[in-house]
Design a protein around this motif. Sequence first.
Motif, PDB file in Angstrom:
ATOM      1  N   UNK A  57       7.898 -24.174   2.228  1.00 22.85           N
ATOM      2  CA  UNK A  57       8.571 -23.199   1.361  1.00 22.85           C
ATOM      3  C   UNK A  57       8.405 -21.830   2.003  1.00 22.85           C
ATOM      4  N   UNK A  58       9.038 -20.830   1.391  1.00 22.31           N
ATOM      5  CA  UNK A  58       8.757 -19.441   1.770  1.00 22.31           C
ATOM      6  C   UNK A  58       7.728 -18.890   0.801  1.00 22.31           C
ATOM      7  N   UNK A  59       6.678 -18.288   1.341  1.00 20.82           N
ATOM      8  CA  UNK A  59       5.615 -17.717   0.527  1.00 20.82           C
ATOM      9  C   UNK A  59       5.748 -16.199   0.540  1.00 20.82           C
ATOM     10  N   UNK A  60       5.855 -15.641  -0.656  1.00 18.73           N
ATOM     11  CA  UNK A  60       6.067 -14.210  -0.828  1.00 18.73           C
ATOM     12  C   UNK A  60       4.825 -13.552  -1.398  1.00 18.73           C
ATOM     13  N   UNK A  61       4.536 -12.361  -0.889  1.00 21.97           N
ATOM     14  CA  UNK A  61       3.449 -11.541  -1.388  1.00 21.97           C
ATOM     15  C   UNK A  61       4.062 -10.283  -2.010  1.00 21.97           C
ATOM     16  N   UNK A  62       3.517  -9.823  -3.119  1.00 24.39           N
ATOM     17  CA  UNK A  62       4.033  -8.622  -3.770  1.00 24.39           C
ATOM     18  C   UNK A  62       2.864  -7.833  -4.361  1.00 24.39           C
ATOM     19  N   UNK A  63       3.048  -6.523  -4.473  1.00 26.91           N
ATOM     20  CA  UNK A  63       2.027  -5.683  -5.076  1.00 26.91           C
ATOM     21  C   UNK A  63       2.616  -4.891  -6.229  1.00 26.91           C
ATOM     22  N   UNK A  64       1.760  -4.604  -7.173  1.00 27.42           N
ATOM     23  CA  UNK A  64       2.090  -3.707  -8.269  1.00 27.42           C
ATOM     24  C   UNK A  64       1.091  -2.558  -8.197  1.00 27.42           C
ATOM     25  N   UNK A  65       1.599  -1.340  -8.211  1.00 19.45           N
ATOM     26  CA  UNK A  65       0.719  -0.186  -8.057  1.00 19.45           C
ATOM     27  C   UNK A  65       0.666   0.640  -9.329  1.00 19.45           C
ATOM     28  N   UNK A  66      -0.300   1.511  -9.378  1.00 19.43           N
ATOM     29  CA  UNK A  66      -0.437   2.440 -10.504  1.00 19.43           C
ATOM     30  C   UNK A  66       0.791   3.337 -10.598  1.00 19.43           C
ATOM     31  N   UNK A  67       1.294   3.788  -9.471  1.00 18.10           N
ATOM     32  CA  UNK A  67       2.448   4.690  -9.460  1.00 18.10           C
ATOM     33  C   UNK A  67       3.732   3.956  -9.775  1.00 18.10           C
ATOM     34  N   UNK A  68       3.791   2.671  -9.431  1.00 19.00           N
ATOM     35  CA  UNK A  68       5.036   1.925  -9.571  1.00 19.00           C
ATOM     36  C   UNK A  68       5.256   1.303 -10.931  1.00 19.00           C
ATOM     37  N   UNK A  69       4.358   1.544 -11.865  1.00 21.40           N
ATOM     38  CA  UNK A  69       4.467   0.963 -13.213  1.00 21.40           C
ATOM     39  C   UNK A  69       4.569  -0.561 -13.101  1.00 21.40           C
ATOM     40  N   UNK A  70       5.623  -1.138 -13.660  1.00 17.63           N
ATOM     41  CA  UNK A  70       5.757  -2.592 -13.656  1.00 17.63           C
ATOM     42  C   UNK A  70       6.501  -3.108 -12.424  1.00 17.63           C
ATOM     43  N   UNK A  71       6.856  -2.233 -11.537  1.00 20.93           N
ATOM     44  CA  UNK A  71       7.649  -2.620 -10.373  1.00 20.93           C
ATOM     45  C   UNK A  71       6.817  -3.429  -9.397  1.00 20.93           C
ATOM     46  N   UNK A  72       7.391  -4.506  -8.867  1.00 20.98           N
ATOM     47  CA  UNK A  72       6.772  -5.276  -7.794  1.00 20.98           C
ATOM     48  C   UNK A  72       7.446  -4.920  -6.477  1.00 20.98           C
ATOM     49  N   UNK A  73       6.641  -4.678  -5.456  1.00 24.51           N
ATOM     50  CA  UNK A  73       7.153  -4.453  -4.108  1.00 24.51           C
ATOM     51  C   UNK A  73       6.808  -5.687  -3.287  1.00 24.51           C
ATOM     52  N   UNK A  74       7.822  -6.333  -2.741  1.00 19.21           N
ATOM     53  CA  UNK A  74       7.649  -7.599  -2.041  1.00 19.21           C
ATOM     54  C   UNK A  74       7.603  -7.409  -0.532  1.00 19.21           C
ATOM     55  N   UNK A  75       6.867  -8.304   0.128  1.00 17.08           N
ATOM     56  CA  UNK A  75       6.956  -8.438   1.565  1.00 17.08           C
ATOM     57  C   UNK A  75       8.142  -9.310   1.928  1.00 17.08           C
ATOM     58  N   UNK A  76       8.346  -9.473   3.231  1.00 19.05           N
ATOM     59  CA  UNK A  76       9.500 -10.225   3.724  1.00 19.05           C
ATOM     60  C   UNK A  76       9.310 -11.725   3.610  1.00 19.05           C
ATOM     61  N   UNK A  77       8.087 -12.153   3.389  1.00 19.51           N
ATOM     62  CA  UNK A  77       7.842 -13.576   3.233  1.00 19.51           C
ATOM     63  C   UNK A  77       7.459 -14.273   4.527  1.00 19.51           C
ATOM     64  N   UNK A  78       6.798 -15.406   4.383  1.00 18.62           N
ATOM     65  CA  UNK A  78       6.492 -16.303   5.504  1.00 18.62           C
ATOM     66  C   UNK A  78       7.132 -17.646   5.210  1.00 18.62           C
ATOM     67  N   UNK A  79       7.993 -18.071   6.119  1.00 18.40           N
ATOM     68  CA  UNK A  79       8.659 -19.363   5.964  1.00 18.40           C
ATOM     69  C   UNK A  79       7.786 -20.440   6.583  1.00 18.40           C
ATOM     70  N   UNK A  80       7.215 -21.292   5.737  1.00 13.70           N
ATOM     71  CA  UNK A  80       6.269 -22.314   6.178  1.00 13.70           C
ATOM     72  C   UNK A  80       6.942 -23.683   6.222  1.00 13.70           C
ATOM     73  N   UNK A  81       6.798 -24.362   7.342  1.00 13.43           N
ATOM     74  CA  UNK A  81       7.327 -25.718   7.499  1.00 13.43           C
ATOM     75  C   UNK A  81       6.179 -26.643   7.877  1.00 13.43           C
ATOM     76  N   UNK A  82       6.023 -27.707   7.112  1.00  9.66           N
ATOM     77  CA  UNK A  82       4.984 -28.708   7.395  1.00  9.66           C
ATOM     78  C   UNK A  82       5.673 -29.989   7.851  1.00  9.66           C
ATOM     79  N   UNK A  83       5.419 -30.355   9.069  1.00 11.95           N
ATOM     80  CA  UNK A  83       6.024 -31.564   9.628  1.00 11.95           C
ATOM     81  C   UNK A  83       5.145 -32.779   9.359  1.00 11.95           C
ATOM     82  N   UNK A  84       5.778 -33.895   8.965  1.00 10.98           N
ATOM     83  CA  UNK A  84       4.989 -35.119   8.676  1.00 10.98           C
ATOM     84  C   UNK A  84       4.426 -35.732   9.936  1.00 10.98           C
TER      85      UNK A  84
END
Lengths: 111, 115
Positions: A84-111
Motif C-alpha cells: 500500500x502507500x503509507x502516508x504520514x501527516x502532522x497537526x500543529x498548534x498553528x494549523x488548528x485541525x489541519x493535517x499536513x501530509x507527506x508525499x507517501x511511501x509506496x510499499x510493495x511486498x513480493x511473495x
Amino acid sequence: EDQVTQSPEALRLQEGESSSLNCSYTVSGLRGLFWYRQDPGKGPEFLFTLYSAGEEKEKERLKATLTKKESFLHITAPKPEDSATYLCAVRSREGAQKLVFGQGTRLTINP
Amino acid sequence: SAVISQKPSRDICQRGTSLTIQCQVDSQVTMMFWYRQQPGQSLTLIATANQGSEATYESGFVIDKFPISRPNLTFSTLTVSNMSPEDSSIYLCSVAAGQGAYGYTFGSGTRLTVV
C-alpha cells in the motif's frame, strides 16, 4: 510553515523482509503525528496517532515511533497484503485541525 | 469511528461544467474537511466546513471555485466549478474521530477526470 517529508518514495521488499519507513517533520508545536495506509482507489485508512517524543504504538506487523524530528513506521515480517502507500501527516498548534501530509511511501511486498 | 459515504465515487466531466460532491457522515460532527489529491501527489486541504458558518479556505483555494455547503452536522457538499483538466484529482472529505485521538476518518474519495 509545517512540512513533512517521507522517504523512500517507493520500497520493494520480499515477504518476511523487515524494514522501516521514515517521516521527517518541521512543525510549530506538534499536536499529533498520524500514520495512514492508502490502497489504490480508496481513502486513507487511519493507523496510528503519536503525540510526544518517545511514544510508540503497535498494530499487528506495524510499529510507529516518534522523536522530536521524525517518525518511523517499522514493518516486521511483512506480507503481500501490507502492500500500500503509507502516508504520514502532522497537526500543529498553528494549523488548528489541519493535517499536513507527506508525499507517501509506496510499499510493495513480493511473495 | 465515524463512517463516511461519499458520492459520486468517480465522474468524467466536460471542461467548463461543475460537479457537486456529497459527503454524508453516520454521526454528528462539528468540523468536516475537504482535501484534494492530485495524480501522484499527497493530500492537500482545500477547506474546513463548520455547520452554520462560512467555510474556511486554505491558501490557493477560493470560494468561487470550490463553494461548500454545510446544512447540518452530518452532511456537506463540495462543488468544483468551471472545471478545467487541471482539476482532475481525487477529492476526499474527512472528519475528526474522537477529538483526533483516533485520527481523522476519510471517505473513499471522488475520482474526477475533466476532459
